[in-house]
Write a protein that holds these residues in place. Structure first.
Motif, PDB file in Angstrom:
ATOM      1  N   UNK A 180      25.650  23.565 -35.011  1.00 13.68           N
ATOM      2  CA  UNK A 180      26.963  23.743 -35.648  1.00 13.68           C
ATOM      3  C   UNK A 180      26.930  23.193 -37.060  1.00 13.68           C
ATOM      4  N   UNK A 181      27.537  23.907 -37.952  1.00 14.41           N
ATOM      5  CA  UNK A 181      27.641  23.497 -39.344  1.00 14.41           C
ATOM      6  C   UNK A 181      29.097  23.171 -39.665  1.00 14.41           C
ATOM      7  N   UNK A 182      29.301  22.110 -40.432  1.00 13.48           N
ATOM      8  CA  UNK A 182      30.635  21.799 -40.946  1.00 13.48           C
ATOM      9  C   UNK A 182      30.596  21.889 -42.469  1.00 13.48           C
ATOM     10  N   UNK A 183      31.690  22.358 -43.061  1.00 15.51           N
ATOM     11  CA  UNK A 183      31.759  22.424 -44.512  1.00 15.51           C
ATOM     12  C   UNK A 183      33.182  22.181 -44.975  1.00 15.51           C
ATOM     13  N   UNK A 184      33.307  21.632 -46.170  1.00 17.52           N
ATOM     14  CA  UNK A 184      34.617  21.371 -46.760  1.00 17.52           C
ATOM     15  C   UNK A 184      34.999  22.572 -47.613  1.00 17.52           C
ATOM     16  N   UNK A 185      36.164  23.149 -47.311  1.00 12.65           N
ATOM     17  CA  UNK A 185      36.618  24.342 -48.015  1.00 12.65           C
ATOM     18  C   UNK A 185      37.909  24.080 -48.778  1.00 12.65           C
ATOM     19  N   UNK A 186      38.079  24.844 -49.837  1.00 12.86           N
ATOM     20  CA  UNK A 186      39.298  24.802 -50.640  1.00 12.86           C
ATOM     21  C   UNK A 186      40.384  25.634 -49.962  1.00 12.86           C
ATOM     22  N   UNK A 187      41.565  25.040 -49.745  1.00 18.08           N
ATOM     23  CA  UNK A 187      42.669  25.789 -49.143  1.00 18.08           C
ATOM     24  C   UNK A 187      43.290  26.761 -50.138  1.00 18.08           C
ATOM     25  N   UNK A 188      43.568  26.277 -51.335  1.00 17.08           N
ATOM     26  CA  UNK A 188      44.168  27.102 -52.382  1.00 17.08           C
ATOM     27  C   UNK A 188      43.844  26.458 -53.720  1.00 17.08           C
ATOM     28  N   UNK A 189      43.767  27.263 -54.751  1.00 20.80           N
ATOM     29  CA  UNK A 189      43.486  26.708 -56.076  1.00 20.80           C
ATOM     30  C   UNK A 189      44.579  25.715 -56.477  1.00 20.80           C
ATOM     31  N   UNK A 221      26.558  25.282 -64.570  1.00 14.13           N
ATOM     32  CA  UNK A 221      25.899  25.623 -63.305  1.00 14.13           C
ATOM     33  C   UNK A 221      26.829  25.691 -62.105  1.00 14.13           C
ATOM     34  N   UNK A 222      28.092  25.292 -62.276  1.00 20.29           N
ATOM     35  CA  UNK A 222      28.996  25.253 -61.137  1.00 20.29           C
ATOM     36  C   UNK A 222      29.973  26.427 -61.219  1.00 20.29           C
ATOM     37  N   UNK A 223      30.035  27.248 -60.189  1.00 22.36           N
ATOM     38  CA  UNK A 223      30.916  28.421 -60.233  1.00 22.36           C
ATOM     39  C   UNK A 223      32.366  28.057 -59.959  1.00 22.36           C
ATOM     40  N   UNK A 224      33.273  28.875 -60.484  1.00 18.30           N
ATOM     41  CA  UNK A 224      34.673  28.734 -60.111  1.00 18.30           C
ATOM     42  C   UNK A 224      34.818  29.102 -58.636  1.00 18.30           C
ATOM     43  N   UNK A 225      35.678  28.367 -57.933  1.00 15.03           N
ATOM     44  CA  UNK A 225      35.848  28.575 -56.493  1.00 15.03           C
ATOM     45  C   UNK A 225      37.232  29.133 -56.186  1.00 15.03           C
ATOM     46  N   UNK A 226      37.310  29.900 -55.129  1.00 13.34           N
ATOM     47  CA  UNK A 226      38.562  30.495 -54.682  1.00 13.34           C
ATOM     48  C   UNK A 226      38.957  29.932 -53.327  1.00 13.34           C
ATOM     49  N   UNK A 227      40.186  30.208 -52.926  1.00 10.75           N
ATOM     50  CA  UNK A 227      40.666  29.764 -51.614  1.00 10.75           C
ATOM     51  C   UNK A 227      39.710  30.248 -50.527  1.00 10.75           C
ATOM     52  N   UNK A 228      39.333  29.328 -49.653  1.00 11.70           N
ATOM     53  CA  UNK A 228      38.425  29.659 -48.561  1.00 11.70           C
ATOM     54  C   UNK A 228      36.965  29.390 -48.862  1.00 11.70           C
ATOM     55  N   UNK A 229      36.642  29.141 -50.135  1.00  9.95           N
ATOM     56  CA  UNK A 229      35.249  28.867 -50.492  1.00  9.95           C
ATOM     57  C   UNK A 229      34.874  27.428 -50.117  1.00  9.95           C
ATOM     58  N   UNK A 230      33.613  27.235 -49.720  1.00  7.19           N
ATOM     59  CA  UNK A 230      33.088  25.888 -49.521  1.00  7.19           C
ATOM     60  C   UNK A 230      32.845  25.251 -50.887  1.00  7.19           C
ATOM     61  N   UNK A 231      33.101  23.961 -50.978  1.00  9.92           N
ATOM     62  CA  UNK A 231      32.894  23.257 -52.237  1.00  9.92           C
ATOM     63  C   UNK A 231      31.405  23.201 -52.571  1.00  9.92           C
ATOM     64  N   UNK A 232      31.110  22.933 -53.844  1.00 12.95           N
ATOM     65  CA  UNK A 232      29.726  22.886 -54.325  1.00 12.95           C
ATOM     66  C   UNK A 232      29.474  21.562 -55.028  1.00 12.95           C
TER      67      UNK A 232
END
Length: 347
Positions: free
Chosen positions: A7-16, A69-80
């Motif tokens: 199982x993998x866990x990841x932290x995701x963005x809920x909304x910008x 080097x860091x991309x813009x993230x959208x809702x639902x994306x895992x953080x980087x």
């Protein structure tokens, strides 16, 4: 155990975001472990770095910027963010093998499928208590700025803004090793100012918001002016540095925390009014800089840093937060300046 049974866990963005990040802006999601595709390795992350600059990736209006080097993230994306982990699967013929320790930029999760070309294999752990953590962080950014962007000269007086941060806590020490006569840092509290002087070898620290004019504090601390300014903020610290600079001073801007940590806005702009007359009359040079412009500096740093650690010539101030569930809280606390040095989450 195969990837399909883990199982993998990841932290995701809920909304910008419309303001500074809070733990409620993120969620921890359990997913299947990613499958490594062609040319990729599967990495089990052990640590990842928490950086206030993440705010610029997750705010409303964030967009990809060439050279960043860091991309813009959208809702639902895992953080980087930068991570350190162990390769557990590698393709045939890959230069990486299971068991190799690597750094990469898919932190904020337990497992990551990462292109081989985006992994950096690290060597042996550095002297304790730093260990493998010394292969991460921003020490080499400070080193590159001071050796490639401005080149410290013997006898220089060096001023470092955000001196208690991940870069600043290293920059003052490195400047001293490179020959600086006097090193001054700025920070936001008396406690951090005390630690800069007693633990990290700064000669003096100026405190933003301490009731006394920032320029006056810097004038007293500089004892005749500054020759080099390493700026992570681009705010009143930059204004004060212009006022106190000696003729021929060299400024390098490697961060814009005044914008990234503003309570409102996207974190992508940092507007500051500068006295251009000071730049002209004092013949000040000012440049924006990314350590990625001089990749050879990372090789030099990887050779010098371990030796400086062994001899006690330099320290690596850092905080380790235990557990992925604490990562959103660690981000909030980092943004608000609760820690000194680099902040890591241990998985």
């Amino acid at each position: 155990m195969t990837a399909s049974t883990m199982t993998n866990r990841e932290v995701r963005l809920k909304a910008r975001l419309k303001g500074l990040p809070t733990p409620e802006d993120f969620e921890i999601v359990s997913t299947s472990v990613p499958e490594a595709g062609a040319g990729e390795v599967l990495v089990r992350n052990h640590y990842f770095l928490v950086s206030a600059s993440l705010r610029a990736m997750v705010s409303e209006g964030a967009e990809d910027v060439p050279g960043v080097p860091f991309p813009a993230l959208n809702a639902g994306d895992a953080l980087r963010g930068e991570a350190l982990g162990e390769v557990i699967q590698a393709p045939a013929g890959s230069p990486l093998q299971p068991g190799d320790m690597v750094t990469h930029f898919k932190g904020w999760r337990d497992y990551a499928a990462v292109p081989v070309a985006q992994c950096y294999r690290v060597g042996q752990p550095l002297p304790e208590p730093v260990g493998y953590l010394g292969h991460m962080g921003h020490g080499w950014t400070a080193y590159a700025a001071l050796t490639c962007a401005v080149q410290i000269r013997p006898g220089d007086t060096v001023f470092v803004s955000s001196a208690a941060g991940a870069i600043g806590s290293m920059a003052g020490q490195i400047a001293r090793r490179l020959g600086a006569r006097r090193v001054i840092g700025s920070t936001s509290s008396r406690e951090k100012a005390r630690r800069l002087v007693t633990e990290l070898g700064y000669d003096a620290a100026v405190i933003r918001g301490d009731g006394r004019s920032f320029v006056s504090q810097l004038e007293d601390a500089a004892q005749g002016g500054i020759d080099v300014f390493v700026d992570m903020v681009a705010g009143e610290q930059l204004q004060a540095a212009l006022a106190v600079a000696r003729e021929g001073a060299r400024f390098v801007i490697i961060g814009t925390l005044s914008g990234q940590l503003a309570a409102t806005g996207t974190g992508r702009t940092a507007v500051v009014a500068l006295d251009a007359t000071q730049i002209l009359l004092k013949r000040i040079t000012m440049r924006g800089y990314s350590a990625d412009d001089n990749s050879e500096a990372k090789r030099e740093w990887s050779e010098r840093f371990p030796e400086w650690l062994r001899t006690g010539a330099i320290k690596f101030p850092h905080t380790v937060i235990e557990g992925l569930d604490q990562a959103p809280i660690a981000l909030r606390d980092t943004v608000h300046g609760h820690h000194l040095g680099t902040v890591f989450v241990k998985l």
